[in-house]
Design a protein around this motif. Structure first.
Motif, mmCIF file in Angstrom:
data_model
loop_
_atom_site.group_PDB
_atom_site.id
_atom_site.type_symbol
_atom_site.label_atom_id
_atom_site.label_comp_id
_atom_site.label_asym_id
_atom_site.label_seq_id
_atom_site.Cartn_x
_atom_site.Cartn_y
_atom_site.Cartn_z
ATOM 1 N N ALA A 189 -16.826 -81.883 -93.875
ATOM 2 C CA ALA A 189 -16.963 -82.120 -95.315
ATOM 3 C C ALA A 189 -16.037 -81.175 -96.074
ATOM 4 O O ALA A 189 -15.905 -80.004 -95.716
ATOM 5 N N LYS A 190 -15.394 -81.667 -97.102
ATOM 6 C CA LYS A 190 -14.451 -80.862 -97.883
ATOM 7 C C LYS A 190 -15.202 -80.072 -98.959
ATOM 8 O O LYS A 190 -16.052 -80.621 -99.656
ATOM 9 N N LEU A 191 -14.864 -78.795 -99.083
ATOM 10 C CA LEU A 191 -15.548 -77.920 -100.038
ATOM 11 C C LEU A 191 -14.873 -77.990 -101.405
ATOM 12 O O LEU A 191 -13.688 -77.686 -101.550
ATOM 13 N N ILE A 192 -15.647 -78.366 -102.412
ATOM 14 C CA ILE A 192 -15.158 -78.516 -103.779
ATOM 15 C C ILE A 192 -15.965 -77.597 -104.696
ATOM 16 O O ILE A 192 -17.196 -77.565 -104.635
ATOM 17 N N ALA A 193 -15.272 -76.851 -105.554
ATOM 18 C CA ALA A 193 -15.925 -76.018 -106.566
ATOM 19 C C ALA A 193 -15.679 -76.619 -107.940
ATOM 20 O O ALA A 193 -14.547 -76.968 -108.267
ATOM 21 N N THR A 194 -16.730 -76.752 -108.735
ATOM 22 C CA THR A 194 -16.521 -77.229 -110.106
ATOM 23 C C THR A 194 -15.769 -76.186 -110.913
ATOM 24 O O THR A 194 -15.078 -76.502 -111.878
ATOM 25 N N ASN A 195 -15.904 -74.911 -110.530
ATOM 26 C CA ASN A 195 -15.130 -73.824 -111.122
ATOM 27 C C ASN A 195 -15.293 -72.598 -110.236
ATOM 28 O O ASN A 195 -16.124 -72.594 -109.323
ATOM 29 N N LEU A 196 -14.501 -71.583 -110.483
ATOM 30 C CA LEU A 196 -14.579 -70.361 -109.683
ATOM 31 C C LEU A 196 -14.988 -69.150 -110.516
ATOM 32 O O LEU A 196 -14.727 -68.006 -110.127
ATOM 33 N N ASP A 197 -15.653 -69.384 -111.642
ATOM 34 C CA ASP A 197 -16.129 -68.268 -112.461
ATOM 35 C C ASP A 197 -17.123 -67.434 -111.650
ATOM 36 O O ASP A 197 -18.124 -67.969 -111.161
ATOM 37 N N PRO A 198 -16.882 -66.145 -111.491
ATOM 38 C CA PRO A 198 -17.760 -65.336 -110.644
ATOM 39 C C PRO A 198 -19.144 -65.095 -111.221
ATOM 40 O O PRO A 198 -20.106 -64.854 -110.483
ATOM 41 N N ASN A 199 -19.252 -65.157 -112.549
ATOM 42 C CA ASN A 199 -20.558 -64.934 -113.174
ATOM 43 C C ASN A 199 -20.674 -65.719 -114.465
ATOM 44 O O ASN A 199 -19.685 -66.246 -114.974
ATOM 45 N N CYS A 200 -21.883 -65.795 -114.979
ATOM 46 C CA CYS A 200 -22.166 -66.500 -116.231
ATOM 47 C C CYS A 200 -22.910 -65.552 -117.165
ATOM 48 O O CYS A 200 -23.792 -64.811 -116.719
ATOM 49 N N PRO A 201 -22.592 -65.585 -118.467
ATOM 50 C CA PRO A 201 -23.317 -64.710 -119.397
ATOM 51 C C PRO A 201 -24.737 -65.193 -119.636
ATOM 52 O O PRO A 201 -24.991 -66.398 -119.730
ATOM 53 N N VAL A 202 -25.663 -64.277 -119.716
ATOM 54 C CA VAL A 202 -27.051 -64.541 -120.102
ATOM 55 C C VAL A 202 -27.414 -63.499 -121.158
ATOM 56 O O VAL A 202 -26.705 -62.500 -121.317
ATOM 57 N N PRO A 203 -28.509 -63.721 -121.906
ATOM 58 C CA PRO A 203 -28.826 -62.814 -123.021
ATOM 59 C C PRO A 203 -28.877 -61.333 -122.653
ATOM 60 O O PRO A 203 -28.495 -60.479 -123.451
ATOM 61 N N ASP A 204 -29.323 -61.018 -121.439
ATOM 62 C CA ASP A 204 -29.463 -59.608 -121.076
ATOM 63 C C ASP A 204 -28.399 -59.147 -120.079
ATOM 64 O O ASP A 204 -28.584 -58.163 -119.366
ATOM 65 N N GLY A 205 -27.281 -59.862 -120.000
ATOM 66 C CA GLY A 205 -26.213 -59.451 -119.094
ATOM 67 C C GLY A 205 -25.487 -60.626 -118.479
ATOM 68 O O GLY A 205 -25.002 -61.507 -119.181
ATOM 69 N N ILE A 206 -25.404 -60.656 -117.143
ATOM 70 C CA ILE A 206 -24.758 -61.758 -116.437
ATOM 71 C C ILE A 206 -25.613 -62.168 -115.246
ATOM 72 O O ILE A 206 -26.493 -61.423 -114.803
ATOM 73 N N ARG A 207 -25.332 -63.357 -114.739
ATOM 74 C CA ARG A 207 -25.921 -63.800 -113.477
ATOM 75 C C ARG A 207 -24.805 -64.374 -112.615
ATOM 76 O O ARG A 207 -23.738 -64.731 -113.134
ATOM 77 N N PRO A 208 -25.010 -64.468 -111.291
ATOM 78 C CA PRO A 208 -23.958 -65.016 -110.432
ATOM 79 C C PRO A 208 -23.558 -66.422 -110.868
ATOM 80 O O PRO A 208 -24.413 -67.251 -111.197
ATOM 81 N N GLY A 209 -22.267 -66.677 -110.868
ATOM 82 C CA GLY A 209 -21.760 -67.987 -111.255
ATOM 83 C C GLY A 209 -21.387 -68.825 -110.050
ATOM 84 O O GLY A 209 -21.629 -68.449 -108.900
ATOM 85 N N CYS A 210 -20.761 -69.954 -110.328
ATOM 86 C CA CYS A 210 -20.363 -70.885 -109.282
ATOM 87 C C CYS A 210 -19.459 -70.212 -108.252
ATOM 88 O O CYS A 210 -19.597 -70.414 -107.041
ATOM 89 N N GLY A 211 -18.540 -69.378 -108.735
ATOM 90 C CA GLY A 211 -17.605 -68.716 -107.836
ATOM 91 C C GLY A 211 -18.290 -67.820 -106.826
ATOM 92 O O GLY A 211 -17.816 -67.667 -105.690
ATOM 93 N N ALA A 212 -19.399 -67.213 -107.215
ATOM 94 C CA ALA A 212 -20.138 -66.341 -106.304
ATOM 95 C C ALA A 212 -20.790 -67.150 -105.189
ATOM 96 O O ALA A 212 -20.810 -66.730 -104.016
#
Length: 258
Positions: free
Chosen positions: A139-162
């Motif tokens: 199966a071929k690996l596809i990422a919708t994006n490679l952003d390592p994290n996403c902003p949340v109100p109290d900081g960040i959380r792991p994103g798609c890239g992670a």
């Protein structure tokens, strides 16, 4: 003047968290009055285009679903062209699922053509293990994006890239990414605007996605300082935007808007 169009990042450009950035609603209203085409371009695959439209409407920006273009949309359209009626094992939320279904990509947890990764809170290690085995079987690996994290109100959380990084490390396979700054997403969005390359503005707050993507595509790149980039940061990059403004309301002075 020949048709001009705008590609607009969202978080940091139109709003910050739950707060609308001053003048963003007025800017969008001016585009609508002048009948200038625009798209909101987001690397968030969690929400569907309709979800994003509803969020903007609730913030006082009345737009159509057709004014929204997500990395999930770019991913689904690309795959449907590469392998019509293909199938995928999906790690992600409803926005990605809906985009795939809209483009006749079936969900398959046995022997999919693709493993597609988006953002979301629904993934677990069982899913990562299953995806790893599928990738090793072809199966071929596809990422919708490679952003390592996403902003949340109290900081960040792991994103798609992670999440993708785990699969890349486990399998030794590199993901093919569709989100900003992928030329696939930028080109597809420009075609939807219906304007020429040299008449396309890319407005964003992030050098590593919005601005580099615009520069590489030959668009007019505009960096706003209302998001995550400071003017001092520009010295760290080998490329520069065509314009730097404090916020999107400063673009009201452009001749095409007057």
């Amino acid at each position: 003047m020949e048709n001009t169009g705008f590609l607009l990042d969202m978080d940091g450009v139109i709003y910050k968290g739950k707060e609308l950035i001053d003048g963003a609603d007025v800017f969008i209203k001016r585009l609508q009055e002048k009948k200038i085409p625009f798209l909101f371009l987001t690397n968030n695959s969690q929400r569907s285009r309709r979800d994003v439209q509803l969020k903007l409407n609730k913030m006082g920006i009345e737009v159509e679903e057709s004014n929204v273009f997500t990395c999930a949309t770019a991913t689904a359209r690309f795959i449907s062209k590469q392998k019509p009626n293909g199938s995928a094992y999906v790690i992600g939320d409803s926005g990605l699922m809906n985009a795939l279904h809209d483009n006749n990509i079936a969900n398959n947890d046995m022997d999919p053509d693709y493993v597609i990764v988006g953002e979301g809170k629904s993934f677990n290690m069982n899913m990562i293990e299953a995806a790893t085995k599928m990738i090793m079987k072809g199966a071929k690996l596809i990422a919708t994006n490679l952003d390592p994290n996403c902003p949340v109100p109290d900081g960040i959380r792991p994103g798609c890239g992670a999440i993708v990084a785990m699969l890349e490390t486990a399998t030794g396979k590199k993901a093919f990414s569709m989100g900003k700054p992928s030329p696939i997403m930028f080109r597809e969005a420009r075609k939807e605007l219906g304007v020429r390359t040299e008449n396309t503005f890319m407005v964003g707050d992030t050098m590593e996605t919005d601005i580099i993507g615009g520069v590489e595509m030959g668009y007019k790149s505009v960096l706003v300082l209302s998001g995550g980039t400071n003017i001092e940061d520009l010295d760290s990059f080998a490329y520069h935007p065509d314009m730097v403004v404090s916020s999107i309301k400063d673009l009201m002075d452009l001749p095409i808007l007057n």
